[in-house]
Design a protein around this motif. Structure first.
Motif, PDB file in Angstrom:
ATOM      1  N   ARG A   1      40.558  44.496  46.656  1.00  0.00           N
ATOM      2  CA  ARG A   1      40.145  45.834  47.060  1.00  0.00           C
ATOM      3  C   ARG A   1      40.591  46.881  46.042  1.00  0.00           C
ATOM      4  O   ARG A   1      39.844  47.770  45.673  1.00  0.00           O
ATOM      5  N   ASP A   2      41.853  46.728  45.591  1.00  0.00           N
ATOM      6  CA  ASP A   2      42.401  47.738  44.680  1.00  0.00           C
ATOM      7  C   ASP A   2      42.231  47.354  43.211  1.00  0.00           C
ATOM      8  O   ASP A   2      42.578  48.149  42.329  1.00  0.00           O
ATOM      9  N   ASN A   3      41.743  46.141  42.991  1.00  0.00           N
ATOM     10  CA  ASN A   3      41.521  45.665  41.616  1.00  0.00           C
ATOM     11  C   ASN A   3      42.794  45.692  40.762  1.00  0.00           C
ATOM     12  O   ASN A   3      42.725  45.884  39.554  1.00  0.00           O
TER      13      ASN A   3
ATOM     14  N   ASN B   1      31.521  40.799  46.930  1.00  0.00           N
ATOM     15  CA  ASN B   1      32.283  41.748  46.125  1.00  0.00           C
ATOM     16  C   ASN B   1      33.557  41.131  45.550  1.00  0.00           C
ATOM     17  O   ASN B   1      33.993  41.511  44.469  1.00  0.00           O
TER      18      ASN B   1
ATOM     19  N   GLN C   1      31.369  49.425  49.841  1.00  0.00           N
ATOM     20  CA  GLN C   1      31.995  48.572  48.822  1.00  0.00           C
ATOM     21  C   GLN C   1      31.959  49.222  47.444  1.00  0.00           C
ATOM     22  O   GLN C   1      32.695  48.823  46.549  1.00  0.00           O
TER      23      GLN C   1
ATOM     24  N   ARG D   1      35.048  50.333  45.344  1.00  0.00           N
ATOM     25  CA  ARG D   1      35.852  49.316  44.639  1.00  0.00           C
ATOM     26  C   ARG D   1      35.621  49.355  43.135  1.00  0.00           C
ATOM     27  O   ARG D   1      36.443  48.884  42.361  1.00  0.00           O
TER      28      ARG D   1
ATOM     29  N   SER E   1      38.881  53.348  51.549  1.00  0.00           N
ATOM     30  CA  SER E   1      39.357  52.198  52.339  1.00  0.00           C
ATOM     31  C   SER E   1      40.818  52.388  52.747  1.00  0.00           C
ATOM     32  O   SER E   1      41.234  51.979  53.822  1.00  0.00           O
TER      33      SER E   1
END
Lengths: 289, 462
Positions: free
Chosen positions: A254-256, B109, B133, B136, B423
């Protein structure tokens, strides 16, 4: 002669190649990543960040609580089931019951998660309905939202899912104990409890070490059960459903933040190594005594 | 077989195994379609690997090269549309074929995140990206998609499509995707239940609150929504978006603690829920079961969810109507925006980007095709020219022409601002909502905690 020298290495090479690619390479690559930020070497700053991250320790704390549930609730239930399966009372039904006990373990975690949402939900959930009808509770329990009940919910689902496979491990241990020992104890006047506690339980220690070890590592690696129960994008009230692998997954995907996620993986691995070493030491110590 | 022959055979087999493994693990930077696990029925032709050309800009006729285009999608209805529209495109351009791979949106994803880390290895060519999404990828290191602003400008897309729907897939002023649907959120309602309670269908939030009281006396919930004390926020967000008070400002910064509308809406919804006027749902079945028992009077629905009532309470066909969203305040729109999916192009693709863009326009902007999409899967097109053509009566809603309602509301469609921290907002709200619902903290405190978490997150993102 040259062929004779090469041939054995060639025969064993598939394992080493596979291990090198799928085991060693990710291990080293992960270690390198944990020391980098955007491909630049940053020493141990990622470790410092992870070790001072309150949410990471919250996740570890939740996992430690769940581990207690695993070791002190799921495993005793599994042992009880194994004793039942091993009793003369079961007779020919032993095979059938073992299969029934094992079914939850091969059920998709997604399906199990959906079913347990219905079991645990506050309004009209099966568990709440039963507890209300028995007069045990006066008001619905919000199993999945109340932070005080979150770990209980996961233990309930974990018990259903893992007691079967653990009971089979215990069963194999019980079946390896000679019936003569029990018979001799009974002749000497031992009752059923004494027979279990003095004879069977100590002889189950090798299996017990393995089962407890897998319960601890499994508890710290829990993901699917929590993810399906609370859904993506939630870590529960007061982060009560935040577990180490969930946090690692969110950090990575999600946060990469790949480097931080790799660091968390390493910290978790070291932590598990320490915990299991302590557990093995304690058990070995008892054995020696 | 003697020992010598046996050893020779074993030697050869081992050698073959080793080479097979090594070759299987090797990279293949040129051909990505097969590596990506294409599951399409479409045939595969030889691939074009020509880089982006400037044929369109130079005004020359587009020359198609042979190409097999891989599309990743997550929603079954979208997949059905792509099956149809790709076949139509191939009829006109036989040299271009398609592969469509369906997968769960989170899984998709996650795979894209891995592909970014792998430098683009195994990339699809076109990707259906759910708007939730998209944040992201709102990071210079992680932006997966090809910038499309220049192409959109050149082809007049901003004049043809509702621009607020395109901004969902923009980052720092650059546009990356074409939206499938307008996503106007309206209010479905049961006229018979309002009549039974002797109350008019609400047109404002205040009327909505008043109607809720009267419906309660008849044992009817005004709505069935996600539990706000578990951090469910969708319905609050619908009104915030309509009133121009989104938690994300236009510049992507948070608007949380000072957001009076957010605070008031949370208080109102909590009151409605605690007073038994809104049914808090834990699983979707709770809502459909209550509706089946004639206990729910309204349902906020964007175009893509209009069919959910039909699917889940089919016996109530003809009993539901749709109308404007009650206005939260005088400046509110009569509709809101919920959801959305954009078709984006991978920046890693080795296919001819002119071909990919040509297909994107064909599937997402061409009037006939997007009208067909509405007829197939209820996605009301964000394409001005197509809107008046989506005018078929909908049987479930008593033959109401939903397209007319959507067309009327299209000019009022509010923008949905995007931010990489969205998120984290949702996660943080879920974390504190229980204590807020139990009365352990005030709404102000709740929003202060959430804002603090969001700011920490933004600081970490740098």
């Amino acid at each position: 002669m040259a062929q004779r020298k090469v041939l054995p290495y060639l025969f064993i090479s598939p394992f080493f190649i596979l291990y090198g690619i799928f085991g060693l390479y990710p291990l080293i690559s992960g270690m390198v990543m944990s020391l980098q930020k955007k491909e630049a070497f940053v020493g141990f700053s990622n470790y410092q960040k992870v070790l001072t991250d309150g949410r990471f320790w919250k996740a570890i704390g939740n996992a430690a609580l769940y581990t207690c549930g695993s070791v002190f609730i799921i495993l005793p239930v599994a042992l009880g089931a194994a004793l039942m399966l091993n009793s003369a009372f079961m007779g020919k039904k032993k095979g059938f019951m073992s299969t029934v006990f094992f079914i939850p373990n091969v059920t998709s975690v997604i399906v199990a998660g959906i079913v347990f949402q219905y079991i645990l939900k506050a309004n009209g959930g099966i568990l709440n309905e039963i507890l209300l009808s028995l007069g045990i509770i006066q008001k619905n329990i919000r199993f999945l939202n109340d932070p005080n009940w979150a770990v209980v919910s996961i233990v309930i689902m974990g018990t259903w899912r893992y007691f079967g496979v653990n009971s089979l491990y215990f069963l194999s241990g019980l079946q390896s104990i000679s019936p003569d020992l029990g018979e001799a104890a009974r002749i000497d006047g031992a009752n059923a409890w004494q027979e279990f506690w003095r004879i069977k339980f100590p002889l189950l220690k090798p299996i017990m070490i393995y089962v407890v070890f897998t319960a601890i590592t499994g508890s710290f690696s829990i993901f699917g059960e929590v993810y399906t129960l609370v859904g993506a994008g939630s870590t529960g009230a007061r982060d009560s459903m935040l577990y180490p692998v969930i946090y690692l997954y969110n950090t990575m995907f999600r946060d990469n933040k790949m480097n931080e996620a790799a660091t968390m993986g390493y910290v978790l691995a070291v932590l598990l190594l320490v915990i299991t070493s302590i557990q093995r030491f304690i058990m070995r110590d008892k054995d020696e005594n | 077989m003697n020992l010598k022959k046996f050893r020779m055979l074993a030697f050869v087999l081992s050698l073959a195994m080793v080479f097979t493994m090594l070759s299987a693990c090797g990279g293949d930077s040129g051909s990505s379609s097969e590596a990506s696990g294409n599951t399409s029925e479409s045939s595969v032709t030889s691939e074009a690997v020509s880089e982006d050309t400037a044929s369109e800009e130079s005004g020359e006729e587009l020359v198609m090269e042979e190409s097999n285009v891989n599309i990743w999608a997550f929603a079954e209805p979208h997949g059905n549309y792509f099956e149809w529209v790709t076949a139509e495109y191939t009829k006109q351009h036989p040299e271009v074929t398609f592969g469509i791979q369906m997968m769960d949106t989170t899984a998709m994803n996650d795979r894209l995140a891995v592909i970014i880390s792998a430098g683009g290895e195994g990339t699809p060519d076109l990707i259906d990206v759910e708007q939730g999404q998209f944040p992201r990828y709102m990071n210079e290191d992680k932006m997966f998609f090809e910038p499309l602003s220049e192409r959109m400008e050149a082809d007049g897309i901003f004049e043809k499509m509702v621009e607020t729907r395109l901004s969902l897939y923009s980052y720092k002023g650059t546009y990356y995707g074409l939206e499938h649907a307008l996503c106007p959120t309206t209010m479905a309602y049961r006229p018979d239940l309002f009549e039974k309670a002797g109350v008019e269908v609400p047109t404002t939030w205040d009327e909505f609150m008043a109607a809720a009281e009267q419906l309660k006396e008849q044992g009817i919930y005004i709505a069935a929504s996600g539990d706000v004390t578990a951090g469910s926020y969708d319905d609050v967000e619908v009104y915030l978006t309509a009133s121009g008070n989104q938690i994300v400002k236009e510049d992507g910064t948070p608007f949380i603690v000072e957001n009076q509308a957010l605070k008031d809406l949370l208080d109102d919804v909590l009151y409605l829920q605690k007073s038994g006027m809104i049914l808090p749902i834990e699983v979707d079945a709770d809502r459909w079961n209550a509706m089946a028992e004639d206990k729910v009077a309204t349902y906020y629905t964007p175009d893509w969810a209009a069919g959910w009532l039909r699917d889940n309470v089919p016996e109530q066909s003809g009993q539901w109507k749709q109308t404007y969203l009650p206005k939260y305040d005088a400046n509110s729109a009569r509709t809101s925006a919920r959801g959305g999916t954009g078709l984006c192009m991978s920046s890693f693709t080795k296919k001819d980007k002119d071909v990919l863009w040509d297909f994107m326009k064909f599937a997402m902007v061409d009037t006939d095709n997007v009208v067909k999409k509405y007829e197939m899967i209820n996605l009301y097109p964000p394409v001005y020219e197509a809107m008046p053509l989506c005018n078929g009566p909908v049987e479930y809603y008593g033959d109401q022409v939903l397209g007319e309602l959507y067309t009327e509301l299209a000019p009022e469609m509010p923008a949905q601002n995007q931010a990489a921290w969205r998120s984290r907002f949702g996660e943080s709200l879920k974390s504190y909502a229980y204590d807020w619902g139990e009365g352990n903290m005030t709404t102000d405190e709740l929003l202060e905690y959430v804002q603090a978490d969001v700011e920490d997150y933004i600081a970490e993102l740098g």
